[in-house]
Design a protein around this motif. Sequence first.
Motif, short mmCIF file in Angstrom:
data_model
loop_
_atom_site.label_atom_id
_atom_site.label_comp_id
_atom_site.label_asym_id
_atom_site.label_seq_id
_atom_site.Cartn_x
_atom_site.Cartn_y
_atom_site.Cartn_z
N MET A 1 118.46 -50.49 43.19
CA MET A 1 118.30 -49.20 44.08
C MET A 1 117.35 -49.68 45.98
O MET A 1 116.40 -50.38 45.38
N GLN A 2 117.65 -49.99 46.33
CA GLN A 2 116.76 -50.09 47.93
C GLN A 2 115.83 -49.34 47.89
O GLN A 2 115.76 -47.70 47.78
N SER A 3 114.38 -49.43 48.60
CA SER A 3 113.42 -48.59 48.64
C SER A 3 113.55 -47.89 49.68
O SER A 3 114.40 -48.78 50.58
N ILE A 4 112.68 -47.00 50.37
CA ILE A 4 113.74 -46.10 51.55
C ILE A 4 112.98 -47.41 52.73
O ILE A 4 112.77 -47.42 53.68
N LYS A 5 112.23 -48.02 52.57
CA LYS A 5 111.67 -49.06 53.54
C LYS A 5 112.28 -50.01 53.95
O LYS A 5 112.21 -50.37 55.19
N GLU A 6 113.65 -50.48 52.82
CA GLU A 6 114.22 -51.30 52.91
C GLU A 6 115.36 -50.07 53.79
O GLU A 6 115.99 -52.18 54.75
N ILE A 7 115.94 -49.05 53.37
CA ILE A 7 116.96 -48.88 55.02
C ILE A 7 116.45 -48.13 55.35
O ILE A 7 117.58 -48.74 56.08
N LYS A 8 115.23 -48.16 55.94
CA LYS A 8 114.65 -48.22 57.12
C LYS A 8 115.29 -49.27 57.74
O LYS A 8 115.29 -49.64 59.20
N GLU A 9 114.51 -50.54 57.89
CA GLU A 9 114.88 -52.25 58.25
C GLU A 9 116.47 -52.26 57.71
O GLU A 9 115.98 -53.31 59.06
N VAL A 10 117.26 -52.10 57.11
CA VAL A 10 118.39 -52.39 57.13
C VAL A 10 119.10 -51.58 58.30
O VAL A 10 119.90 -51.64 59.23
N LEU A 11 118.85 -50.34 58.52
CA LEU A 11 119.20 -49.07 59.48
C LEU A 11 119.13 -49.43 60.96
O LEU A 11 119.15 -49.23 62.30
N CYS A 12 117.89 -51.17 61.31
CA CYS A 12 117.16 -50.97 62.15
C CYS A 12 118.12 -52.73 62.91
O CYS A 12 117.65 -53.07 63.97
N ASN A 13 118.46 -52.82 61.63
CA ASN A 13 119.46 -54.35 61.99
C ASN A 13 120.58 -54.28 61.99
O ASN A 13 121.59 -55.03 61.46
N ASN A 14 121.53 -53.45 63.33
CA ASN A 14 122.84 -53.23 62.96
C ASN A 14 123.56 -53.19 61.19
O ASN A 14 124.36 -54.08 61.37
N PRO A 15 122.94 -52.00 60.70
CA PRO A 15 123.95 -51.87 59.32
C PRO A 15 125.64 -51.91 59.55
O PRO A 15 126.23 -51.87 60.64
N SER A 16 125.79 -52.19 58.57
CA SER A 16 127.63 -52.98 58.35
C SER A 16 128.18 -51.41 57.74
O SER A 16 127.40 -50.69 57.41
N PRO A 17 129.78 -51.11 58.10
CA PRO A 17 129.67 -49.92 57.37
C PRO A 17 130.03 -49.22 56.70
O PRO A 17 129.28 -48.73 55.71
N GLU A 18 129.80 -50.43 55.28
CA GLU A 18 129.38 -50.84 54.03
C GLU A 18 128.19 -50.28 53.66
O GLU A 18 127.61 -48.97 52.81
N GLN A 19 127.42 -50.84 54.28
CA GLN A 19 125.81 -50.46 54.55
C GLN A 19 125.68 -48.76 54.48
O GLN A 19 124.54 -48.19 54.10
N LEU A 20 126.43 -48.21 56.14
CA LEU A 20 125.97 -46.68 55.80
C LEU A 20 126.66 -45.99 54.75
O LEU A 20 126.11 -45.28 54.78
N GLU A 21 127.03 -46.65 54.69
CA GLU A 21 128.27 -45.73 53.38
C GLU A 21 127.33 -45.45 52.29
O GLU A 21 127.38 -44.13 51.59
N LYS B 1 119.43 -39.60 59.64
CA LYS B 1 120.20 -39.09 60.22
C LYS B 1 119.48 -39.50 61.84
O LYS B 1 120.30 -39.07 62.91
N LYS B 2 117.70 -39.54 61.64
CA LYS B 2 117.28 -40.70 63.03
C LYS B 2 117.99 -41.80 63.55
O LYS B 2 118.65 -41.55 64.87
N TYR B 3 118.93 -42.66 62.33
CA TYR B 3 119.75 -43.22 62.89
C TYR B 3 120.93 -42.56 64.22
O TYR B 3 121.10 -43.45 65.28
#
Length: 250
Positions: free
Chosen positions: A1-21, A36-38
Amino acid sequence: MQSIKEIKEVLCNNPSPEQLELIANDQRKGAQLALKKYYKEIERTAQLEREFLERQKYEIPLWKQGKIVAGVDEVGRGPLAGPVVTAAVVLPANNTLKEVNDSKQLSDKRRRIYYQNICQQALDISIGIGSSELIDTENIYHATELVMRQAVDGLNMRPDFLLVDAMTIPVDIKQEKIIKGDANSVSIAAASIVAKEIRDDIMKMYDIMYPGYGFGQNAGYGTKIHLEGLENQGITPIHRKSFSPVKNII
């Protein structure tokens, strides 16, 4: 499972629909807050784009015709002292000045940043300055017209069309007078910011030359410290003698 820090990094780099899901299905509070912030930032960006498009509604048809468009605005019609300053700004059709708006709505810090961005992107900028003597001789309205013409005449590029904030300029160039132009046209808004920055710098210089009136803070408007300065020290060479209460002191 990704850490919250890793999730924030994903959201800062144009996440794919699969990543958002995947993030949407993560029940951790930190993951949901980050998501929510994203989405809030996505909506803010979309709103900025819509507002930016709206502020180019006068320019876009002209740009599509290959026209050179100059926005013109003034700053300093109301103060008791100092010049009226005008600016004419020619922007490219591909400008990215999305947050440039009415200079009166911006903080000093943000306006300065936008001023620098305008100077970097503008195809041409020209300034007009009308002294207190000109204002006293011609009246403020006509002086503003003359100084707007000075700004337009000073451009290196001759405009095909002028967008002007609530004034008509005595020049042989097609133009449109726009009420609240600095809130409705990106070109006029850019001119408003340029004129405001230039005039503020002039008044800060005058504050050093003529201390005791608060010119660096009030830009020549009739604040308490300015009126006290008039009462205690009298008028300066930059005061508008045709304006009350300066006229009353004379």
